[in-house]
Design a protein around this motif. Sequence first.
Motif, PDB file in Angstrom:
ATOM      1  N   VAL A  14       0.783  -1.272   0.037  1.00 33.00           N
ATOM      2  CA  VAL A  14      -0.128   0.021   0.204  1.00 33.00           C
ATOM      3  C   VAL A  14       0.877   1.243   0.151  1.00 33.00           C
ATOM      4  CG1 VAL A  14      -1.988   1.257   1.143  1.00 33.00           C
ATOM      5  CG2 VAL A  14      -1.897  -1.392   1.218  1.00 33.00           C
ATOM      6  N   ALA A  15       0.541   2.157  -0.915  1.00 37.02           N
ATOM      7  CA  ALA A  15       1.326   3.396  -0.899  1.00 37.02           C
ATOM      8  C   ALA A  15       0.272   4.523  -0.150  1.00 37.02           C
ATOM      9  CB  ALA A  15       1.413   3.933  -2.492  1.00 37.02           C
ATOM     10  N   ILE A  16       0.993   5.337   0.365  1.00 40.59           N
ATOM     11  CA  ILE A  16       0.244   6.481   1.095  1.00 40.59           C
ATOM     12  C   ILE A  16       0.766   7.848   0.568  1.00 40.59           C
ATOM     13  CG2 ILE A  16       0.065   7.766   3.370  1.00 40.59           C
ATOM     14  CD1 ILE A  16       1.040   5.025   4.703  1.00 40.59           C
ATOM     15  N   LEU A  17      -0.324   8.624   0.266  1.00 41.34           N
ATOM     16  CA  LEU A  17      -0.070   9.990  -0.247  1.00 41.34           C
ATOM     17  C   LEU A  17      -0.815  11.001   0.575  1.00 41.34           C
ATOM     18  CD1 LEU A  17       0.787  11.893  -2.530  1.00 41.34           C
ATOM     19  CD2 LEU A  17      -1.382  11.496  -3.583  1.00 41.34           C
ATOM     20  N   THR A  18       0.081  12.037   1.320  1.00 41.54           N
ATOM     21  CA  THR A  18      -0.453  13.061   1.836  1.00 41.54           C
ATOM     22  C   THR A  18      -0.424  14.299   0.959  1.00 41.54           C
ATOM     23  OG1 THR A  18       0.484  12.246   3.974  1.00 41.54           O
ATOM     24  CG2 THR A  18       0.002  14.505   3.727  1.00 41.54           C
ATOM     25  N   VAL A  19      -1.971  14.749   0.887  1.00 39.63           N
ATOM     26  CA  VAL A  19      -1.922  16.065   0.063  1.00 39.63           C
ATOM     27  C   VAL A  19      -1.956  17.255   0.937  1.00 39.63           C
ATOM     28  CG1 VAL A  19      -3.382  16.923  -1.816  1.00 39.63           C
ATOM     29  CG2 VAL A  19      -3.190  14.290  -1.559  1.00 39.63           C
ATOM     30  N   SER A  20      -1.161  17.885   0.921  1.00 39.10           N
ATOM     31  CA  SER A  20      -0.895  19.383   1.726  1.00 39.10           C
ATOM     32  C   SER A  20       0.251  20.289   1.249  1.00 39.10           C
ATOM     33  CB  SER A  20      -0.593  18.799   3.172  1.00 39.10           C
ATOM     34  OG  SER A  20      -0.300  19.955   3.862  1.00 39.10           O
ATOM     35  N   LYS A  44       2.151  -3.914   3.638  1.00 42.83           N
ATOM     36  CA  LYS A  44       3.715  -3.536   3.541  1.00 42.83           C
ATOM     37  C   LYS A  44       3.432  -2.209   3.003  1.00 42.83           C
ATOM     38  CE  LYS A  44       5.133  -8.142   2.781  1.00 42.83           C
ATOM     39  NZ  LYS A  44       5.248  -9.093   1.492  1.00 42.83           N
ATOM     40  N   LEU A  45       4.256  -1.442   3.567  1.00 45.28           N
ATOM     41  CA  LEU A  45       4.436   0.257   2.859  1.00 45.28           C
ATOM     42  C   LEU A  45       5.221  -0.029   1.587  1.00 45.28           C
ATOM     43  CD1 LEU A  45       3.815   3.186   3.374  1.00 45.28           C
ATOM     44  CD2 LEU A  45       5.955   3.267   4.307  1.00 45.28           C
ATOM     45  N   ALA A  46       4.413   0.295   0.417  1.00 47.41           N
ATOM     46  CA  ALA A  46       5.131   0.470  -0.886  1.00 47.41           C
ATOM     47  C   ALA A  46       5.810   1.682  -1.131  1.00 47.41           C
ATOM     48  CB  ALA A  46       4.026   0.186  -1.983  1.00 47.41           C
ATOM     49  N   ALA A  47       5.228   2.766  -0.589  1.00 48.82           N
ATOM     50  CA  ALA A  47       5.731   4.050  -0.859  1.00 48.82           C
ATOM     51  C   ALA A  47       5.048   5.118   0.033  1.00 48.82           C
ATOM     52  CB  ALA A  47       5.749   4.646  -2.154  1.00 48.82           C
ATOM     53  N   ARG A  48       5.787   6.180   0.486  1.00 49.35           N
ATOM     54  CA  ARG A  48       4.905   6.978   1.091  1.00 49.35           C
ATOM     55  C   ARG A  48       5.432   8.486   0.597  1.00 49.35           C
ATOM     56  NH1 ARG A  48       4.370   8.149   7.698  1.00 49.35           N
ATOM     57  NH2 ARG A  48       3.491  10.296   7.633  1.00 49.35           N
ATOM     58  N   VAL A  74      -3.784   2.427  -2.789  1.00 47.30           N
ATOM     59  CA  VAL A  74      -3.249   3.745  -2.453  1.00 47.30           C
ATOM     60  C   VAL A  74      -4.242   4.456  -1.465  1.00 47.30           C
ATOM     61  CG1 VAL A  74      -2.700   5.988  -3.309  1.00 47.30           C
ATOM     62  CG2 VAL A  74      -2.104   4.197  -4.611  1.00 47.30           C
ATOM     63  N   ILE A  75      -3.460   5.017  -0.262  1.00 53.80           N
ATOM     64  CA  ILE A  75      -4.554   5.662   0.541  1.00 53.80           C
ATOM     65  C   ILE A  75      -3.999   7.135   0.599  1.00 53.80           C
ATOM     66  CG2 ILE A  75      -5.434   5.870   2.957  1.00 53.80           C
ATOM     67  CD1 ILE A  75      -4.798   2.850   3.217  1.00 53.80           C
ATOM     68  N   SER A  76      -4.843   8.083   0.116  1.00 49.79           N
ATOM     69  CA  SER A  76      -4.497   9.384   0.321  1.00 49.79           C
ATOM     70  C   SER A  76      -5.220   9.959   1.664  1.00 49.79           C
ATOM     71  CB  SER A  76      -4.743  10.263  -0.933  1.00 49.79           C
ATOM     72  OG  SER A  76      -6.204  10.425  -1.065  1.00 49.79           O
ATOM     73  N   ALA A 129      -8.519   1.715 -10.004  1.00 49.98           N
ATOM     74  CA  ALA A 129      -8.062   2.427 -10.968  1.00 49.98           C
ATOM     75  C   ALA A 129      -7.434   1.496 -11.794  1.00 49.98           C
ATOM     76  CB  ALA A 129      -7.050   3.585 -10.515  1.00 49.98           C
ATOM     77  N   ASP A 130      -7.806   0.811 -12.797  1.00 55.30           N
ATOM     78  CA  ASP A 130      -7.422  -0.208 -13.464  1.00 55.30           C
ATOM     79  C   ASP A 130      -7.203  -1.452 -12.741  1.00 55.30           C
ATOM     80  OD1 ASP A 130      -6.693   1.219 -15.894  1.00 55.30           O
ATOM     81  OD2 ASP A 130      -4.683   1.626 -15.507  1.00 55.30           O
ATOM     82  N   ASP A 131      -6.339  -1.679 -11.726  1.00 55.12           N
ATOM     83  CA  ASP A 131      -6.605  -2.892 -10.974  1.00 55.12           C
ATOM     84  C   ASP A 131      -5.835  -2.431  -9.486  1.00 55.12           C
ATOM     85  OD1 ASP A 131      -3.662  -2.951 -11.447  1.00 55.12           O
ATOM     86  OD2 ASP A 131      -3.839  -4.727 -12.178  1.00 55.12           O
ATOM     87  N   THR A 132      -5.879  -1.092  -9.253  1.00 60.08           N
ATOM     88  CA  THR A 132      -5.139  -0.751  -7.850  1.00 60.08           C
ATOM     89  C   THR A 132      -6.502   0.020  -7.260  1.00 60.08           C
ATOM     90  OG1 THR A 132      -3.238  -0.279  -8.858  1.00 60.08           O
ATOM     91  CG2 THR A 132      -3.806   0.611  -6.886  1.00 60.08           C
ATOM     92  N   PHE A 133      -6.554  -0.121  -5.934  1.00 63.87           N
ATOM     93  CA  PHE A 133      -7.620   0.186  -5.065  1.00 63.87           C
ATOM     94  C   PHE A 133      -7.028   1.644  -4.667  1.00 63.87           C
ATOM     95  CE2 PHE A 133      -8.547  -4.151  -3.903  1.00 63.87           C
ATOM     96  CZ  PHE A 133      -9.872  -4.370  -4.353  1.00 63.87           C
ATOM     97  N   ILE A 134      -7.913   2.629  -4.727  1.00 61.80           N
ATOM     98  CA  ILE A 134      -7.500   4.087  -4.392  1.00 61.80           C
ATOM     99  C   ILE A 134      -8.609   4.666  -3.200  1.00 61.80           C
ATOM    100  CG2 ILE A 134      -7.316   6.395  -4.770  1.00 61.80           C
ATOM    101  CD1 ILE A 134      -6.166   5.712  -7.671  1.00 61.80           C
ATOM    102  N   PHE A 135      -8.371   5.077  -1.898  1.00 62.91           N
ATOM    103  CA  PHE A 135      -9.072   5.505  -1.010  1.00 62.91           C
ATOM    104  C   PHE A 135      -8.672   6.845  -0.856  1.00 62.91           C
ATOM    105  CE2 PHE A 135      -8.616   0.939  -0.220  1.00 62.91           C
ATOM    106  CZ  PHE A 135      -9.866   0.475  -0.251  1.00 62.91           C
TER     107      PHE A 135
END
Length: 179
Positions: A14-20, A44-48, A74-76, A129-135
């Motif tokens: 799972v990738a984490i995206l902080t929008v700020s 597992k953390l894929a990226a942050r 991906v969780i933003s 998105a294609d085959d990736t979950f986005i929250f």
Amino acid sequence: MSKKTKGPFIPLNVAILTVSDTRTRANDTSGDLIQERLESAGHKLAARVILPDDVEKLRAQLRAWVADKSVDAVISTGGTGLTRRDVTPEAVAPLITKPIPGFGELFRWLSYEEIGTSTIESRALAGVADDTFIFCLPGSTGACRTGMDKIILPQLNATTGPCNLTEMLPRIRHDPAPK
């Protein structure tokens, strides 16, 4: 409401995206909470990454993660409000191939129990998105706790019954698209 237990836990990347425009790694409490919850659950953390409220920068990062077959979800956090700077839904929407409208509906319903009618100011959303979950969660740590503990983590757990998103992932990735 039946919550039978299903077969073994499957860790996801799972990738984490902080929008700020203001958060840094030192003060990203929402990103920290998401990461802690994911890792404690066994994922597992894929990226942050932390990015400013910029549609094109957000979309470029999300496209890269969607294209990366090692990223399952991906969780933003952040950018889901109503101000002009809040652009996460606008960045994500063109990438979504299958919306998950129940996520935003359930998030706002659960959030109502905690913050009352202020929940209408959230544009939390999710999709495939294609085959990736986005929250996409709001930027507040409390909102991230609600979204992670009450919706995302149970759905990213293959042992949650009667169904969960993790067990759908192989079908999402391999089912042919309708003609």
